[in-house]
Design an enzyme around this catalytic site. Sequence first.
Site, PDB file in Angstrom:
ATOM      1  N   PHE A  50      -7.139   2.822   5.289  1.00  0.00           N
ATOM      2  CA  PHE A  50      -6.330   1.489   4.669  1.00  0.00           C
ATOM      3  C   PHE A  50      -7.132   0.647   5.665  1.00  0.00           C
ATOM      4  O   PHE A  50      -6.401  -0.992   5.717  1.00  0.00           O
ATOM      5  CB  PHE A  50      -5.001   1.824   4.803  1.00  0.00           C
ATOM      6  CG  PHE A  50      -4.506   2.546   6.002  1.00  0.00           C
ATOM      7  CD1 PHE A  50      -4.462   1.843   7.240  1.00  0.00           C
ATOM      8  CD2 PHE A  50      -4.125   3.196   5.645  1.00  0.00           C
ATOM      9  CE1 PHE A  50      -4.005   2.531   8.055  1.00  0.00           C
ATOM     10  CE2 PHE A  50      -3.294   4.251   6.789  1.00  0.00           C
ATOM     11  CZ  PHE A  50      -3.588   4.077   8.445  1.00  0.00           C
ATOM     12  N   ARG A  92      -1.982  10.464  10.735  1.00  0.00           N
ATOM     13  CA  ARG A  92      -2.890   9.408  11.128  1.00  0.00           C
ATOM     14  C   ARG A  92      -4.399   9.427  11.767  1.00  0.00           C
ATOM     15  O   ARG A  92      -4.929  10.327  12.781  1.00  0.00           O
ATOM     16  CB  ARG A  92      -2.440   8.446  12.619  1.00  0.00           C
ATOM     17  CG  ARG A  92      -2.805   7.283  12.470  1.00  0.00           C
ATOM     18  CD  ARG A  92      -2.100   6.098  11.450  1.00  0.00           C
ATOM     19  NE  ARG A  92      -2.696   4.977  11.477  1.00  0.00           N
ATOM     20  CZ  ARG A  92      -2.447   3.663  11.394  1.00  0.00           C
ATOM     21  NH1 ARG A  92      -0.969   4.220  12.063  1.00  0.00           N
ATOM     22  NH2 ARG A  92      -2.938   2.315  12.382  1.00  0.00           N
ATOM     23  N   ARG A 136      -3.113   9.559  16.679  1.00  0.00           N
ATOM     24  CA  ARG A 136      -2.352   8.094  17.239  1.00  0.00           C
ATOM     25  C   ARG A 136      -2.298   8.182  18.270  1.00  0.00           C
ATOM     26  O   ARG A 136      -2.467   7.548  18.877  1.00  0.00           O
ATOM     27  CB  ARG A 136      -1.140   8.313  16.114  1.00  0.00           C
ATOM     28  CG  ARG A 136      -0.423   9.538  16.519  1.00  0.00           C
ATOM     29  CD  ARG A 136       1.269   8.903  15.202  1.00  0.00           C
ATOM     30  NE  ARG A 136       1.344   7.798  15.885  1.00  0.00           N
ATOM     31  CZ  ARG A 136       2.974   7.523  15.269  1.00  0.00           C
ATOM     32  NH1 ARG A 136       2.671   7.474  13.891  1.00  0.00           N
ATOM     33  NH2 ARG A 136       2.733   6.105  15.678  1.00  0.00           N
ATOM     34  N   LYS A 140       2.421   4.778   0.745  1.00  0.00           N
ATOM     35  CA  LYS A 140       2.492   4.867   2.685  1.00  0.00           C
ATOM     36  C   LYS A 140       2.413   6.206   2.530  1.00  0.00           C
ATOM     37  O   LYS A 140       2.877   7.583   2.184  1.00  0.00           O
ATOM     38  CB  LYS A 140       3.657   4.880   3.266  1.00  0.00           C
ATOM     39  CG  LYS A 140       4.801   5.359   4.307  1.00  0.00           C
ATOM     40  CD  LYS A 140       5.811   5.012   5.278  1.00  0.00           C
ATOM     41  CE  LYS A 140       5.539   4.773   6.815  1.00  0.00           C
ATOM     42  NZ  LYS A 140       5.340   6.302   6.285  1.00  0.00           N
ATOM     43  N   LYS A 168       6.826  -0.710   6.772  1.00  0.00           N
ATOM     44  CA  LYS A 168       7.068   0.032   5.662  1.00  0.00           C
ATOM     45  C   LYS A 168       8.636   0.187   5.351  1.00  0.00           C
ATOM     46  O   LYS A 168       9.710   0.379   5.920  1.00  0.00           O
ATOM     47  CB  LYS A 168       6.928   1.082   6.364  1.00  0.00           C
ATOM     48  CG  LYS A 168       8.010   1.715   7.795  1.00  0.00           C
ATOM     49  CD  LYS A 168       7.907   2.981   8.569  1.00  0.00           C
ATOM     50  CE  LYS A 168       8.005   2.941   9.959  1.00  0.00           C
ATOM     51  NZ  LYS A 168       8.320   4.213  11.237  1.00  0.00           N
ATOM     52  N   ARG A 198       4.387  -2.477  17.135  1.00  0.00           N
ATOM     53  CA  ARG A 198       4.360  -1.836  16.123  1.00  0.00           C
ATOM     54  C   ARG A 198       4.800  -3.852  15.454  1.00  0.00           C
ATOM     55  O   ARG A 198       5.525  -4.856  15.892  1.00  0.00           O
ATOM     56  CB  ARG A 198       6.005  -1.646  16.458  1.00  0.00           C
ATOM     57  CG  ARG A 198       6.552  -1.244  14.764  1.00  0.00           C
ATOM     58  CD  ARG A 198       8.132  -0.052  15.799  1.00  0.00           C
ATOM     59  NE  ARG A 198       7.306   0.709  15.964  1.00  0.00           N
ATOM     60  CZ  ARG A 198       6.933   2.364  15.504  1.00  0.00           C
ATOM     61  NH1 ARG A 198       6.421   2.064  14.081  1.00  0.00           N
ATOM     62  NH2 ARG A 198       6.370   3.573  16.389  1.00  0.00           N
ATOM     63  N   GLU A 233       0.916  -0.911   0.256  1.00  0.00           N
ATOM     64  CA  GLU A 233       0.126   0.172   0.025  1.00  0.00           C
ATOM     65  C   GLU A 233       1.060   1.149  -0.167  1.00  0.00           C
ATOM     66  O   GLU A 233       1.987   1.197   0.642  1.00  0.00           O
ATOM     67  CB  GLU A 233      -0.829   0.319   0.992  1.00  0.00           C
ATOM     68  CG  GLU A 233      -1.871  -1.311   1.654  1.00  0.00           C
ATOM     69  CD  GLU A 233      -2.614  -1.442   2.257  1.00  0.00           C
ATOM     70  OE1 GLU A 233      -3.933  -2.118   2.578  1.00  0.00           O
ATOM     71  OE2 GLU A 233      -2.532  -0.053   3.750  1.00  0.00           O
TER      72      GLU A 233
END
Length: 512
Positions: A299, A215, A230, A210, A380, A374, A208
């Site tokens: 997403f 966020r 976030r 970035k 990423k 995480r 996807e």
Amino acid sequence: MLLTRLARVSQEIAATSARSRKIALLAELFRDAEADDVPIVIPYLAGRLPQGRLGIGWKVLSRPVAPAAEPTLTVRLVDARLTELGKVSGAGSQAERARLVGELMGAATEDEQRFLFGLITGEVRQGALDAVAVEGLAVATGAPPADVRRAVMLAGSLQNVARALLADGPESLHRFRLTVGRPVLPMLAHTASSVSEAVGKLGGCAVEEKLDGIRVQVHREGRTVRIYTRTLDDITDRLPELTSAALELRGERFILDGEVIAFDDAGRPRSFQETAGRVGSRVDVATAAEEVPLSPVFFDALSVDDRDLLDLPFADRHAELARLVPEPMRVRRTLVAGPDDLARAEDFLAETLGRGHEGVVVKALDAPYSAGRRGASWLKVKPVHTLDLVVLAAEWGHGRRTGKLSNLHLGARTADGGFAMLGKTFKGMTDAMLTWQTERLQELAVETGDWVVTVRPELVVEIAYDGLQRSTRYPAGVTLRFARVVRYREDKRPEEADTVETLLAAHPEVKP
């Protein structure tokens, strides 16, 4: 709980690399803590102030104050004093801050003074302490670690879960459920060095775009929409266009994960600073929305029609997302079968960079949503920007870096043969590097102050950074985002360092 106990535990945690020892230290601390101490103890140990930045400069903190002979400060009293400090403003505020800091430091022992100094200046850093604190809480209360982790994920707050656990025991964990209107911490991504590495680790996956946006987590129940960052701040009133977009979607009750980003007339992303500035704008929101309209890009779906989707595979969650959200509001993506399909992923990355985005996120199709963590199932990938800059000065460190020159002032060459400061960094330095640079920079010193050592601009350092943003603080009108040291380049002369013009040419979207 006395502050001295917290300061001692913080020092012991910093001195050990063994995770088991850290867990044991925290478990013992939590057993002795009262439930109302925990919302202060946890952020303090991690080096965070619940009040945020207090506006206290080095000049105020550097004034010597005789320490107290015996510990009397409690963590709650210290927190109240710091809250009082944070509210000081207006005429005479500097003198009032100095007075309050002097009173606080005068009531602290020598060890407590060191801890407070590091806490206020941001030098108390214990890495991923929150994850270790979850384990410590589990040991202290007899709760299953997995249950504590999930409760933290759903509560969006380690402190709230800890308070409930210490007050009411493991049975309190059942209170924490995924609920529309109560945000959860977002799932985060690890870093991979390349698309090839990411696909090799995950196999079948989605690749996807970035986005370099902000966020957001969008909650809708009927005609009521709430929007969270976030860090779980409610920013609904700042983003009327996102509320309107959420109300246009098919569902009546859902939680969606995504970003907001500003695009130009050509459909390319505007600078991160423009997006961030718009999200942060609280005054005349209507005018701000007209000048810098934001677009939602979703997403993931966490809850739809009262169904908790967190434990479903990503492929199933995305199917729910696609059912609710039209394609223009969904992130661009491509599906990759595995390493044999690598060319598709590489092409998508190239296309994404060509559209002006910063990279891609590669996501395992079978992975659940690990809120607040995480996870290794999101990787990423983005090109790393590097510059060769010159060290102009350095600041003395605190806490574990006491006695070491730590925070580097970074400069790029200017057209007139001088150097323009682009920012500071203390990140990326090993202990060996700190020791070496402290000695070397003192050899180059031309002026030594209480906190800053100015040096001859001769030492070249390679700096990695994530982007550029405008700044009125620095002479070039720009500053580096998330700068960190890669290595020193003693093989290069200062006249070989990068120029301000080169930097600006590499980031045409940022105009100082």
